[in-house]
Design a protein around this motif. Structure first.
Motif, short mmCIF file in Angstrom:
data_model
loop_
_atom_site.label_atom_id
_atom_site.label_comp_id
_atom_site.label_asym_id
_atom_site.label_seq_id
_atom_site.Cartn_x
_atom_site.Cartn_y
_atom_site.Cartn_z
N GLY A 275 8.00 -8.04 8.39
CA GLY A 275 9.49 -8.08 8.07
C GLY A 275 10.08 -6.71 7.50
O GLY A 275 11.25 -6.61 7.43
N GLY A 276 9.14 -5.60 7.40
CA GLY A 276 9.67 -4.44 7.24
C GLY A 276 9.89 -3.83 5.64
O GLY A 276 9.91 -2.84 5.12
N GLY A 277 9.80 -4.81 4.50
CA GLY A 277 9.77 -4.64 3.44
C GLY A 277 8.35 -3.63 2.80
O GLY A 277 7.41 -3.92 3.31
N ARG A 278 8.49 -2.71 1.99
CA ARG A 278 7.40 -1.80 1.35
C ARG A 278 7.45 -1.73 0.05
O ARG A 278 6.77 -0.68 -0.35
N ASP A 279 8.01 -2.53 -0.66
CA ASP A 279 7.80 -2.61 -2.21
C ASP A 279 6.64 -3.53 -2.51
O ASP A 279 5.97 -4.18 -2.06
N LEU A 280 6.26 -3.39 -3.78
CA LEU A 280 4.77 -4.16 -4.49
C LEU A 280 4.98 -5.52 -4.25
O LEU A 280 4.03 -6.26 -4.07
N THR A 281 6.20 -6.24 -4.05
CA THR A 281 6.50 -7.73 -3.78
C THR A 281 6.11 -7.98 -2.53
O THR A 281 5.70 -9.24 -2.22
N GLU A 282 5.93 -7.24 -1.51
CA GLU A 282 5.50 -7.22 -0.02
C GLU A 282 4.22 -7.01 0.20
O GLU A 282 3.84 -7.06 1.38
N VAL A 283 3.34 -6.64 -0.74
CA VAL A 283 1.98 -6.30 -0.43
C VAL A 283 0.94 -7.70 -0.18
O VAL A 283 1.03 -8.42 -1.18
N ARG A 284 0.45 -7.74 1.05
CA ARG A 284 -0.59 -8.94 1.15
C ARG A 284 -2.04 -8.46 0.40
O ARG A 284 -2.29 -9.35 -0.23
N PHE A 285 -2.33 -7.45 0.96
CA PHE A 285 -3.83 -6.97 0.29
C PHE A 285 -3.64 -5.39 0.23
O PHE A 285 -3.09 -4.77 0.92
N SER A 286 -4.51 -5.09 -0.71
CA SER A 286 -4.77 -3.61 -0.77
C SER A 286 -6.32 -3.48 -0.82
O SER A 286 -6.94 -4.33 -1.39
N GLY A 287 -6.89 -2.31 -0.56
CA GLY A 287 -8.27 -1.95 -0.93
C GLY A 287 -8.81 -0.65 -0.91
O GLY A 287 -7.91 0.36 -0.42
N ARG A 288 -9.89 -0.35 -1.12
CA ARG A 288 -10.47 1.03 -1.61
C ARG A 288 -11.85 1.00 -0.88
O ARG A 288 -12.79 -0.01 -1.38
N ILE A 289 -12.45 1.84 -0.47
CA ILE A 289 -13.69 2.15 -0.27
C ILE A 289 -14.34 3.07 -1.63
O ILE A 289 -13.86 4.20 -2.13
N SER A 290 -15.05 2.44 -2.29
CA SER A 290 -15.40 2.90 -3.67
C SER A 290 -16.67 3.72 -3.65
O SER A 290 -16.71 4.70 -4.68
#
Length: 175
Positions: free
Chosen positions: A50-65
């Protein structure tokens, strides 16, 4: 564990064999080719459609640690066992409770000269009230000895396979 030979780039699951072989000489074995994650490819953010890019639109985030290696050389090349640690977090826009992501393992033989690359799909299910998960991916790969210069310039690169939009988002987040 996933195993692939960089000559053929075919993947198959095999049991993890992390063992160190004894040496006939007193000389220490050569170090493993360096392994790491390029900065813009070390993390990902998946937004809701849908195009929103604020924190409420985040489904998942991740990092290679972390990326850890154990290697064993022979006259034809090097076998490398990789352990890739990935941390994934659910965002407020997630409805599926499963993060589907991709990461890659590539071999670089000199700056910018990628000689082999393979992409792996990973499904990370979130059960119960879990919001953050850590996952370890174990892989084995075989790199044939480069004909002209040995392994002096060889590096193993691990990163997330990102869309152009995700890559641009990561670049904007960096200072």
């Amino acid at each position: 564990m996933r195993r692939f030979a960089l000559a053929t780039l075919s993947a198959a699951l095999v049991p993890l064999a992390l063992s160190l072989a004894g040496c006939a000489s007193d000389a220490p074995p050569p170090p493993c080719p360096p392994a790491g994650t390029p900065a813009p490819l070390d993390s990902f953010t998946q937004f809701a459609p849908g195009g929103g890019r604020d924190l409420t639109e985040v489904r998942f985030s991740g990092r290679i640690s972390s990326v850890q290696t154990i290697c064993e050389y022979d006259e034809k090349g090097v076998d490398i066992d990789l352990a890739v640690d990935i941390r994934v977090e659910r965002g407020p826009a997630d409805k599926s409770r499963q993060a589907d992501l991709q990461y890659f393992v590539a071999v670089e033989d000199g700056p910018g000269n990628i000689t082999a690359k393979q992409v792996f799909d990973v499904a990370v299910p979130f059960e119960g009230n879990s919001r953050r998960l850590a996952r370890r991916e174990e892989l084995s790969l075989r790199i044939p000895t480069p004909a002209d210069r040995g392994f002096r310039q060889t590096r193993v690169l691990v990163g997330f396979q990102l869309s152009p939009e995700q890559l641009e988002f990561n670049r904007r987040q960096r200072p």
